[in-house]
Design a protein around this motif. Sequence first.
Motif, PDB file in Angstrom:
ATOM      1  N   HIS A  72      -9.318   0.561  -2.910  1.00 55.08           N
ATOM      2  CA  HIS A  72      -7.925   1.002  -2.980  1.00 55.08           C
ATOM      3  C   HIS A  72      -7.154   0.339  -1.841  1.00 55.08           C
ATOM      4  CE1 HIS A  72      -4.924   4.648  -2.748  1.00 55.08           C
ATOM      5  NE2 HIS A  72      -4.333   3.520  -3.089  1.00 55.08           N
ATOM      6  N   VAL A  73      -6.173  -0.470  -2.201  1.00 50.90           N
ATOM      7  CA  VAL A  73      -5.375  -1.197  -1.214  1.00 50.90           C
ATOM      8  C   VAL A  73      -3.909  -0.793  -1.341  1.00 50.90           C
ATOM      9  CG1 VAL A  73      -4.552  -3.464  -0.471  1.00 50.90           C
ATOM     10  CG2 VAL A  73      -6.937  -3.175  -1.173  1.00 50.90           C
ATOM     11  N   CYS A  74      -3.294  -0.504  -0.213  1.00 52.21           N
ATOM     12  CA  CYS A  74      -1.858  -0.218  -0.182  1.00 52.21           C
ATOM     13  C   CYS A  74      -1.162  -1.280   0.659  1.00 52.21           C
ATOM     14  CB  CYS A  74      -1.584   1.168   0.397  1.00 52.21           C
ATOM     15  SG  CYS A  74       0.191   1.580   0.442  1.00 52.21           S
ATOM     16  N   ILE A  75      -0.086  -1.826   0.122  1.00 47.49           N
ATOM     17  CA  ILE A  75       0.683  -2.859   0.815  1.00 47.49           C
ATOM     18  C   ILE A  75       1.937  -2.219   1.407  1.00 47.49           C
ATOM     19  CG2 ILE A  75       1.886  -5.054   0.574  1.00 47.49           C
ATOM     20  CD1 ILE A  75       0.143  -5.468  -1.986  1.00 47.49           C
ATOM     21  N   ARG A  82       2.881   1.413   8.021  1.00 45.61           N
ATOM     22  CA  ARG A  82       1.423   1.562   8.014  1.00 45.61           C
ATOM     23  C   ARG A  82       1.007   2.842   8.736  1.00 45.61           C
ATOM     24  NH1 ARG A  82      -2.780   1.147  11.180  1.00 45.61           N
ATOM     25  NH2 ARG A  82      -1.428   0.685  12.951  1.00 45.61           N
ATOM     26  N   ALA A  83       1.584   3.062   9.921  1.00 43.23           N
ATOM     27  CA  ALA A  83       1.236   4.242  10.707  1.00 43.23           C
ATOM     28  C   ALA A  83       1.626   5.529   9.977  1.00 43.23           C
ATOM     29  CB  ALA A  83       1.919   4.174  12.067  1.00 43.23           C
ATOM     30  N   GLN A  84       2.816   5.528   9.372  1.00 44.09           N
ATOM     31  CA  GLN A  84       3.279   6.719   8.664  1.00 44.09           C
ATOM     32  C   GLN A  84       2.447   6.981   7.412  1.00 44.09           C
ATOM     33  OE1 GLN A  84       5.355   8.971   9.657  1.00 44.09           O
ATOM     34  NE2 GLN A  84       5.201  10.186   7.778  1.00 44.09           N
ATOM     35  N   PRO A  97      -8.659   6.660   4.968  1.00 45.65           N
ATOM     36  CA  PRO A  97      -7.513   6.183   4.185  1.00 45.65           C
ATOM     37  C   PRO A  97      -7.864   4.901   3.427  1.00 45.65           C
ATOM     38  CG  PRO A  97      -7.257   5.547   6.474  1.00 45.65           C
ATOM     39  CD  PRO A  97      -8.479   6.431   6.412  1.00 45.65           C
ATOM     40  N   PRO A  98      -7.065   4.527   2.449  1.00 44.68           N
ATOM     41  CA  PRO A  98      -7.254   3.253   1.745  1.00 44.68           C
ATOM     42  C   PRO A  98      -7.055   2.079   2.703  1.00 44.68           C
ATOM     43  CG  PRO A  98      -5.769   4.703   0.534  1.00 44.68           C
ATOM     44  CD  PRO A  98      -5.943   5.305   1.892  1.00 44.68           C
ATOM     45  N   GLU A  99      -7.422   0.890   2.256  1.00 39.74           N
ATOM     46  CA  GLU A  99      -7.127  -0.317   3.029  1.00 39.74           C
ATOM     47  C   GLU A  99      -5.609  -0.495   3.056  1.00 39.74           C
ATOM     48  OE1 GLU A  99      -9.297  -3.881   1.893  1.00 39.74           O
ATOM     49  OE2 GLU A  99     -10.658  -2.616   0.733  1.00 39.74           O
ATOM     50  N   VAL A 100      -5.087  -0.901   4.190  1.00 40.34           N
ATOM     51  CA  VAL A 100      -3.645  -1.111   4.313  1.00 40.34           C
ATOM     52  C   VAL A 100      -3.388  -2.566   4.694  1.00 40.34           C
ATOM     53  CG1 VAL A 100      -1.520  -0.399   5.448  1.00 40.34           C
ATOM     54  CG2 VAL A 100      -3.319   1.295   5.017  1.00 40.34           C
ATOM     55  N   GLU A 104       4.811  -8.757   2.914  1.00 41.25           N
ATOM     56  CA  GLU A 104       5.629  -8.687   1.714  1.00 41.25           C
ATOM     57  C   GLU A 104       4.732  -8.426   0.512  1.00 41.25           C
ATOM     58  OE1 GLU A 104       8.053 -12.101   1.231  1.00 41.25           O
ATOM     59  OE2 GLU A 104       8.991 -11.943   3.205  1.00 41.25           O
ATOM     60  N   ALA A 105       5.129  -7.488  -0.330  1.00 41.44           N
ATOM     61  CA  ALA A 105       4.293  -7.089  -1.460  1.00 41.44           C
ATOM     62  C   ALA A 105       3.987  -8.256  -2.388  1.00 41.44           C
ATOM     63  CB  ALA A 105       4.990  -5.972  -2.240  1.00 41.44           C
ATOM     64  N   GLU A 106       4.977  -9.090  -2.646  1.00 46.47           N
ATOM     65  CA  GLU A 106       4.775 -10.217  -3.558  1.00 46.47           C
ATOM     66  C   GLU A 106       3.703 -11.168  -3.036  1.00 46.47           C
ATOM     67  OE1 GLU A 106       7.340 -13.899  -5.560  1.00 46.47           O
ATOM     68  OE2 GLU A 106       8.307 -12.457  -4.222  1.00 46.47           O
ATOM     69  N   VAL A 107       3.764 -11.468  -1.753  1.00 46.54           N
ATOM     70  CA  VAL A 107       2.788 -12.388  -1.149  1.00 46.54           C
ATOM     71  C   VAL A 107       1.402 -11.753  -1.117  1.00 46.54           C
ATOM     72  CG1 VAL A 107       2.160 -13.642   0.944  1.00 46.54           C
ATOM     73  CG2 VAL A 107       4.555 -13.512   0.242  1.00 46.54           C
ATOM     74  N   ALA A 108       1.351 -10.491  -0.712  1.00 49.64           N
ATOM     75  CA  ALA A 108       0.062  -9.809  -0.590  1.00 49.64           C
ATOM     76  C   ALA A 108      -0.637  -9.683  -1.932  1.00 49.64           C
ATOM     77  CB  ALA A 108       0.261  -8.435   0.043  1.00 49.64           C
TER      78      ALA A 108
END
Length: 223
Positions: A72-75, A82-84, A97-100, A104-108
Motif C-alpha cells: 500500500h503506497v500513498c503519494i 507526509r507527517a500529517q 502506516p503504508p509506504e509514503v 508529484e502524484a503524476e511523476v510518482a
Amino acid sequence: MKLVWSPESALQAYIDTVKSCEKFKETGVPELLSAMAAGWNTKFIVESWSYGGPIAASVGLAVAARNTGARHVCIVPDERSRAQYIKALAEMGVSPPPEVVVGEAEVAVSQLAGLDFLVVDCKRKEFARVLRVAKVGPKGAVLACKNAWQRNFCGGFRWSVVLQKGVRVVRSVFLPVGKGLDIAYIGSSRSGAAATASKGPRRWIKHIDQQSGEEHLFRKPSH
C-alpha cells in the motif's frame, strides 16, 4: 490472466472498515473501496493524499491491504502532508502506516509499475494525468475516482479518453456514494502488445554483401 473476485474477502474487509471508521459521520466510500480492493485480492494499492484531506478512505485501503497482504503506497505532495498522513492514520489505529512517497502524484505513479488498485481524487486538477500514466499489473487493475461529482462539473470525462491509447476498459460504473465514486476495471497494459504479437511479429533476414560490405534486410515470408 485477470483479477478474480472473492465475496468472502470483500465482506470481511467491509466489516473491518466499518469498525475502524465508526467515528466518521460519512460512511460509504471507505467501506466500498476497502471491500473492492480486498474482494479483487489486489496486491498493490496506490492512492494520493494532501494535507487537510479526509483520511477515511485511506483507512479503508489500509484495512484491505492488511487483509490481502498487499503493498500500500500513498503519494503526498510534501513533508508536511507526509507527517500529517502518518499521524492521522496512527490516531485511527493503523500501524504500521503504508509506504509514503513524497512528490508529484503524476511523476510518482509513473514510476510505480504493476499496481492493481489506484484511487485518485477528482478535486485534484492532475487526477486525469495520474490515471493516464498508471502502469498496471498483468491481471489488469481497478481504477477509482472519488469526489466524482466535482469532476462532472468540468464535463467531458470519459474513461476511454483519459486512459492511454490501447488500454481496454472491461467495465465501468458510477456510484452515487459520498460525493460520487466512478470505478473502472481495465485490462492489462500488456494487452495491446499481446494483440500485436498474436498477429505475428515481423521477422527480417539480414544479409551482408561480403564484397561491398553493404547490409540488406529482407522480410521473411509469413507462414
